[in-house]
Design a protein around this motif. Structure first.
Motif, PDB file in Angstrom:
ATOM      1  N   ARG A 162       0.804  -1.041   0.050  1.00 39.67           N
ATOM      2  CA  ARG A 162       0.080   0.009   0.072  1.00 39.67           C
ATOM      3  C   ARG A 162       0.955   1.323  -0.166  1.00 39.67           C
ATOM      4  O   ARG A 162       0.443   2.309  -0.390  1.00 39.67           O
ATOM      5  N   GLY A 163       2.055   1.092   0.414  1.00 40.92           N
ATOM      6  CA  GLY A 163       2.987   2.480   0.567  1.00 40.92           C
ATOM      7  C   GLY A 163       2.612   3.022   1.819  1.00 40.92           C
ATOM      8  O   GLY A 163       2.736   4.319   1.850  1.00 40.92           O
ATOM      9  N   ASP A 164       2.402   2.582   2.827  1.00 43.91           N
ATOM     10  CA  ASP A 164       1.985   3.201   4.031  1.00 43.91           C
ATOM     11  C   ASP A 164       3.086   4.056   4.699  1.00 43.91           C
ATOM     12  O   ASP A 164       4.125   4.049   4.320  1.00 43.91           O
ATOM     13  N   THR A 165       2.581   4.889   5.562  1.00 40.89           N
ATOM     14  CA  THR A 165       3.716   5.835   6.143  1.00 40.89           C
ATOM     15  C   THR A 165       4.118   5.510   7.700  1.00 40.89           C
ATOM     16  O   THR A 165       2.800   5.021   8.241  1.00 40.89           O
ATOM     17  N   ILE A 166       5.038   5.104   7.809  1.00 38.67           N
ATOM     18  CA  ILE A 166       5.519   4.387   9.166  1.00 38.67           C
ATOM     19  C   ILE A 166       6.301   5.310  10.169  1.00 38.67           C
ATOM     20  O   ILE A 166       6.942   6.009   9.633  1.00 38.67           O
ATOM     21  N   SER A 167       6.098   5.237  11.181  1.00 34.07           N
ATOM     22  CA  SER A 167       6.877   5.842  12.281  1.00 34.07           C
ATOM     23  C   SER A 167       7.506   4.887  13.231  1.00 34.07           C
ATOM     24  O   SER A 167       6.933   3.802  13.564  1.00 34.07           O
ATOM     25  N   ILE A 168       8.805   4.798  13.548  1.00 30.50           N
ATOM     26  CA  ILE A 168       9.563   4.303  14.373  1.00 30.50           C
ATOM     27  C   ILE A 168       9.500   4.708  15.734  1.00 30.50           C
ATOM     28  O   ILE A 168       9.785   5.912  15.872  1.00 30.50           O
ATOM     29  N   ILE A 169       9.238   3.995  16.837  1.00 32.81           N
ATOM     30  CA  ILE A 169       9.336   4.511  18.163  1.00 32.81           C
ATOM     31  C   ILE A 169      10.249   3.678  19.023  1.00 32.81           C
ATOM     32  O   ILE A 169      10.567   2.643  18.750  1.00 32.81           O
ATOM     33  N   SER A 170      11.054   4.580  19.445  1.00 32.08           N
ATOM     34  CA  SER A 170      12.084   4.146  20.530  1.00 32.08           C
ATOM     35  C   SER A 170      11.341   4.009  21.813  1.00 32.08           C
ATOM     36  O   SER A 170      10.973   5.245  22.368  1.00 32.08           O
ATOM     37  N   ARG A 171      11.478   3.050  22.763  1.00 30.11           N
ATOM     38  CA  ARG A 171      10.634   2.900  23.987  1.00 30.11           C
ATOM     39  C   ARG A 171      11.444   2.260  25.005  1.00 30.11           C
ATOM     40  O   ARG A 171      11.987   1.152  24.744  1.00 30.11           O
ATOM     41  N   TYR A 172      11.810   2.933  26.163  1.00 28.69           N
ATOM     42  CA  TYR A 172      12.409   2.547  27.369  1.00 28.69           C
ATOM     43  C   TYR A 172      10.966   2.226  28.388  1.00 28.69           C
ATOM     44  O   TYR A 172      10.404   3.031  28.625  1.00 28.69           O
ATOM     45  N   SER A 173      11.218   0.786  29.021  1.00 27.97           N
ATOM     46  CA  SER A 173       9.868   0.424  29.675  1.00 27.97           C
ATOM     47  C   SER A 173      10.353  -0.468  31.017  1.00 27.97           C
ATOM     48  O   SER A 173      11.465  -1.005  30.977  1.00 27.97           O
ATOM     49  N   ARG A 174       9.550  -0.307  32.248  1.00 32.41           N
ATOM     50  CA  ARG A 174       9.809  -1.197  33.247  1.00 32.41           C
ATOM     51  C   ARG A 174       9.342  -2.545  33.119  1.00 32.41           C
ATOM     52  O   ARG A 174       9.821  -3.503  33.406  1.00 32.41           O
ATOM     53  N   ASP A 175       8.131  -2.448  32.291  1.00 30.99           N
ATOM     54  CA  ASP A 175       7.559  -3.755  31.883  1.00 30.99           C
ATOM     55  C   ASP A 175       8.430  -4.353  30.798  1.00 30.99           C
ATOM     56  O   ASP A 175       9.014  -3.894  29.854  1.00 30.99           O
ATOM     57  N   ALA A 176       8.612  -5.791  30.977  1.00 25.59           N
ATOM     58  CA  ALA A 176       9.579  -6.479  30.190  1.00 25.59           C
ATOM     59  C   ALA A 176       8.983  -6.717  28.894  1.00 25.59           C
ATOM     60  O   ALA A 176       9.625  -6.745  27.887  1.00 25.59           O
ATOM     61  N   ALA A 177       7.609  -6.607  28.725  1.00 25.50           N
ATOM     62  CA  ALA A 177       6.947  -6.884  27.312  1.00 25.50           C
ATOM     63  C   ALA A 177       6.958  -5.172  26.566  1.00 25.50           C
ATOM     64  O   ALA A 177       6.464  -5.229  25.478  1.00 25.50           O
TER      65      ALA A 177
END
Length: 272
Positions: free
Chosen positions: A169-184
């Motif tokens: 489809r040629g979608d628009t993508i964002s990359i997210i960098s996440r730090y979390s206490r939760d293992a998942a």
């Protein structure tokens, strides 16, 4: 440009001319020979994405009580509330994965040891996939600019599978960098959203050679498009343009290696 070929055939006592048109799915094929690397248009997905020094605001939820925070080093500015990050490179590889590298440094990561990279589809507003950063990259250059917790280990690289449909489809993508206490990585996190990029949606092709001898049409060329990411079967179809584009014949294509195309179209899946 469309390549036409004339062929004589006999009908009763008359000699008639049929115009044969070579088509590949969705393209206007060019006649003659052209090297793939003459095209200078580069897909947007290969561009380097730079972020400003002051990043997006942190998105923090209620702290979890069952996590053990690491003992932070004291050799950084504890008062710095910034959330800093940059993408050094982002590109779509031959397997349909987006390859990303960059860094993310913030004091909010002190007690959030789980680092995730997430591909988010801005077109459908859905998460596509995520991978965990298990081996951070050394980034002494970041420490020189941002004196925050663990800045020297803030680098990352990863491959995130997008799936065939968003690519087609040629979608628009964002990359997210996440730090979390939760293992998942699903609660009590701080995010950095990088600038979105659009996947290459061009449909490009060329006929390198067309030859007609003894009733046999021989074709050579190439066809590359992310629109075909979810369409694995490739056909060449021959139409008679003098008879309302009546289909004469079709053959299924066995792919050939074209490393020159991989260099010219690095943002198109399987261009090579």
């Amino acid at each position: 440009m469309t390549k036409e070929h004339k062929k004589l055939y006999k009908k009763g006592k008359l000699w008639l001319t049929a115009t044969i048109l070579a088509l590949a799915w969705g393209i206007a094929a060019g006649g003659g020979t052209a090297a793939a690397d003459t095209n200078n248009n580069q897909p947007a997905v290969t561009a380097t994405v730079n972020q400003p020094a002051a990043g997006a605001a942190s998105n923090l939820s209620t702290p979890a009580n069952n996590q053990t925070a690491p003992t932070p080093s004291t050799n950084y500015d504890h008062q710095d509330q910034g959330n800093y990050a940059s993408l050094d490179s982002v590109k779509l590889n031959n397997l349909g994965e987006v390859e990303v590298s960059g860094w993310h440094a913030t004091n909010a990561s002190v007690d959030r040891p789980n680092h995730w990279l997430i591909a988010y589809d801005q077109t459908t507003h859905t998460e596509l996939n995520r991978v965990q950063v298990k081996t951070p990259d050394d980034r002494p250059d970041v420490t020189k600019v941002h004196n925050v917790y663990n800045a020297d280990q803030s680098g990352f690289h990863g491959q995130i599978e997008l799936g065939a449909d968003p690519i087609a489809r040629g979608d628009t993508i964002s990359i997210i960098s996440r730090y979390s206490r939760d293992a998942a990585g699903n609660q009590d996190y701080v995010d950095y959203w990088f600038s979105p990029f659009a996947l290459d949606h061009r449909n490009v092709a060329w006929l390198d050679r067309v030859a007609l001898a003894d009733g046999q049409l021989t074709l050579a060329g190439w066809h590359a498009s992310n629109q075909a990411a979810n369409k694995p079967t490739h056909y060449i179809i021959i139409l008679d343009s003098s008879d309302h584009n009546r289909e004469i014949k079709r053959v299924q294509v066995d792919p050939c290696k074209r490393p020159d195309l991989a260099r010219v179209y690095p943002g198109i899946m399987k261009a090579g």
